[in-house]
Design a protein around this motif. Sequence first.
Motif, PDB file in Angstrom:
ATOM      1  N   LEU A 128     -18.503  -1.778 -60.588  1.00 43.19           N
ATOM      2  CA  LEU A 128     -19.089  -0.727 -59.755  1.00 43.19           C
ATOM      3  C   LEU A 128     -17.964   0.131 -59.197  1.00 43.19           C
ATOM      4  CD1 LEU A 128     -21.330   0.684 -58.115  1.00 43.19           C
ATOM      5  CD2 LEU A 128     -21.123  -1.143 -56.417  1.00 43.19           C
ATOM      6  N   ILE A 149     -30.196   4.480 -52.047  1.00 44.90           N
ATOM      7  CA  ILE A 149     -28.970   3.953 -52.649  1.00 44.90           C
ATOM      8  C   ILE A 149     -28.965   2.429 -52.600  1.00 44.90           C
ATOM      9  CG2 ILE A 149     -27.435   3.924 -50.620  1.00 44.90           C
ATOM     10  CD1 ILE A 149     -25.334   5.273 -52.595  1.00 44.90           C
ATOM     11  N   LYS A 150     -29.563   1.841 -51.572  1.00 45.55           N
ATOM     12  CA  LYS A 150     -29.684   0.376 -51.547  1.00 45.55           C
ATOM     13  C   LYS A 150     -30.573  -0.091 -52.693  1.00 45.55           C
ATOM     14  CE  LYS A 150     -31.208  -3.544 -48.770  1.00 45.55           C
ATOM     15  NZ  LYS A 150     -31.868  -3.978 -47.509  1.00 45.55           N
ATOM     16  N   LEU A 209     -28.487   0.236 -55.928  1.00 46.34           N
ATOM     17  CA  LEU A 209     -27.426  -0.764 -56.054  1.00 46.34           C
ATOM     18  C   LEU A 209     -27.977  -2.142 -56.395  1.00 46.34           C
ATOM     19  CD1 LEU A 209     -25.190   0.362 -53.046  1.00 46.34           C
ATOM     20  CD2 LEU A 209     -24.528   0.373 -55.462  1.00 46.34           C
ATOM     21  N   THR A 210     -29.151  -2.452 -55.917  1.00 38.98           N
ATOM     22  CA  THR A 210     -29.742  -3.766 -56.194  1.00 38.98           C
ATOM     23  C   THR A 210     -30.463  -3.804 -57.540  1.00 38.98           C
ATOM     24  OG1 THR A 210     -31.685  -3.130 -54.873  1.00 38.98           O
ATOM     25  CG2 THR A 210     -29.942  -4.377 -53.764  1.00 38.98           C
ATOM     26  N   MET A 255     -28.700  -3.444 -60.308  1.00 40.00           N
ATOM     27  CA  MET A 255     -27.690  -3.924 -61.251  1.00 40.00           C
ATOM     28  C   MET A 255     -28.084  -5.276 -61.825  1.00 40.00           C
ATOM     29  SD  MET A 255     -24.015  -2.959 -59.487  1.00 40.00           S
ATOM     30  CE  MET A 255     -23.092  -3.623 -60.898  1.00 40.00           C
ATOM     31  N   VAL A 261     -21.585   0.364 -63.422  1.00 42.18           N
ATOM     32  CA  VAL A 261     -22.145   1.470 -62.648  1.00 42.18           C
ATOM     33  C   VAL A 261     -21.030   2.362 -62.120  1.00 42.18           C
ATOM     34  CG1 VAL A 261     -23.474   2.096 -60.588  1.00 42.18           C
ATOM     35  CG2 VAL A 261     -24.149   0.098 -61.952  1.00 42.18           C
ATOM     36  N   ILE A 297     -20.911   5.652 -59.438  1.00 41.60           N
ATOM     37  CA  ILE A 297     -21.646   6.486 -58.494  1.00 41.60           C
ATOM     38  C   ILE A 297     -20.754   7.655 -58.112  1.00 41.60           C
ATOM     39  CG2 ILE A 297     -22.659   6.580 -56.181  1.00 41.60           C
ATOM     40  CD1 ILE A 297     -23.316   3.604 -56.459  1.00 41.60           C
ATOM     41  N   SER A 325     -23.280   3.559 -47.473  1.00 41.14           N
ATOM     42  CA  SER A 325     -22.944   2.488 -48.408  1.00 41.14           C
ATOM     43  C   SER A 325     -21.434   2.279 -48.488  1.00 41.14           C
ATOM     44  CB  SER A 325     -23.510   2.785 -49.798  1.00 41.14           C
ATOM     45  OG  SER A 325     -22.898   3.929 -50.362  1.00 41.14           O
ATOM     46  N   LEU A 376     -19.970  -1.371 -47.669  1.00 40.45           N
ATOM     47  CA  LEU A 376     -19.394  -2.108 -48.800  1.00 40.45           C
ATOM     48  C   LEU A 376     -17.863  -2.075 -48.837  1.00 40.45           C
ATOM     49  CD1 LEU A 376     -21.833  -0.822 -51.576  1.00 40.45           C
ATOM     50  CD2 LEU A 376     -21.984  -2.971 -50.305  1.00 40.45           C
ATOM     51  N   ILE A 389     -15.419  -3.747 -56.151  1.00 38.99           N
ATOM     52  CA  ILE A 389     -15.930  -2.382 -56.103  1.00 38.99           C
ATOM     53  C   ILE A 389     -14.739  -1.430 -56.017  1.00 38.99           C
ATOM     54  CG2 ILE A 389     -17.281  -0.687 -54.803  1.00 38.99           C
ATOM     55  CD1 ILE A 389     -19.031  -2.958 -53.821  1.00 38.99           C
TER      56      ILE A 389
END
Length: 320
Positions: free
Chosen positions: A126, A241-242, A245-246, A248, A254, A256, A276, A280, A286
């Motif tokens: 990500l 966006i949550k 992201l979930t 995946m 990914v 973004i 985010s 994160l 990430i």
Amino acid sequence: MVEKVITLENISLLDFLGSENENIRQISAAFPQSKIVSRGNEIRIKGQAPEILKINEILNMLLEHFSRFGQVTPDNVKEYIALEGNPPGQAETKNDIILYGNKGLVVKPKSPNQKKLVDSSYANDLVFALGPAGTGKTYIAVALAVRALKNREVKRIIITRPAVEAGENLGFLPGDLQEKLDPYLRPIYDALGDMVPSEKLRFYQENRVIEIAPLAYMRGRTLHDAFVLLDEAQNTTSEQIKMFLTRMGPNSRVIITGDQSQVDLPSKQKSGLRESLRILKDVKGIGVVHLSGKDVVRHRLVKSIIEAYEKNEVEVKQPR
């Protein structure tokens, strides 16, 4: 000692060489073992063969840059020197090339930060690619997705954007889904058109190997064995966006992309991208890559426009 002469034809010498030959002087400083002299429309290089090859490659890239944008700035020269920053004597590595597109197009990073984006994508599942318009973040992301598909690292590509301009409510627009989405996804089609032959692209889309859809259509799905690109992420809400992201799944990668200075959400609504990044920031695995006006690869004026706006934002924030 070896000598090579490069003749500049049909080129504005001031726009290519810079004021008082500043661009050539920068290259000379980067390669002190060689002698580079510019007289009239000729550039003479004297030195050892390995360094001359490297200098020649940099000059060729600058000539290509000039043919596209009409000018070479000192910052451009710094970027190309850094991009070709292998020790003198080493041949240019083919690892910089992401893929070969249509009609012999070579797709590779054009700036150090674009190179960071490529490297980060190889190292992380990500990646957030952040920066203003014209920095190539979406184009590089699409190229990385096409490369992964061609190398059979993934089975499909999924590209999505929040259709903020239509409020994610596309039903009132005329035409079928594809016609409704075209205005919002045109930059994606343009990038794919450079990299995938038209007939093959049509086949991929008809068979859902390459899927381009609004973010609202991602809800409830698990995106596995896929390279997924969320573009214009600054226009996502926190919930969107949550949700994304979930999605995946196993063997999914990914990227973004977003420009935090160009949020089109209603004034009272927070950007999910900003939130985010804060939530994160301590999560391992990430990657976050920041691009700036120095990475702009569009018309030379775009870079100046971005720099002017960035300067204005700093002045506005300063207390008077």
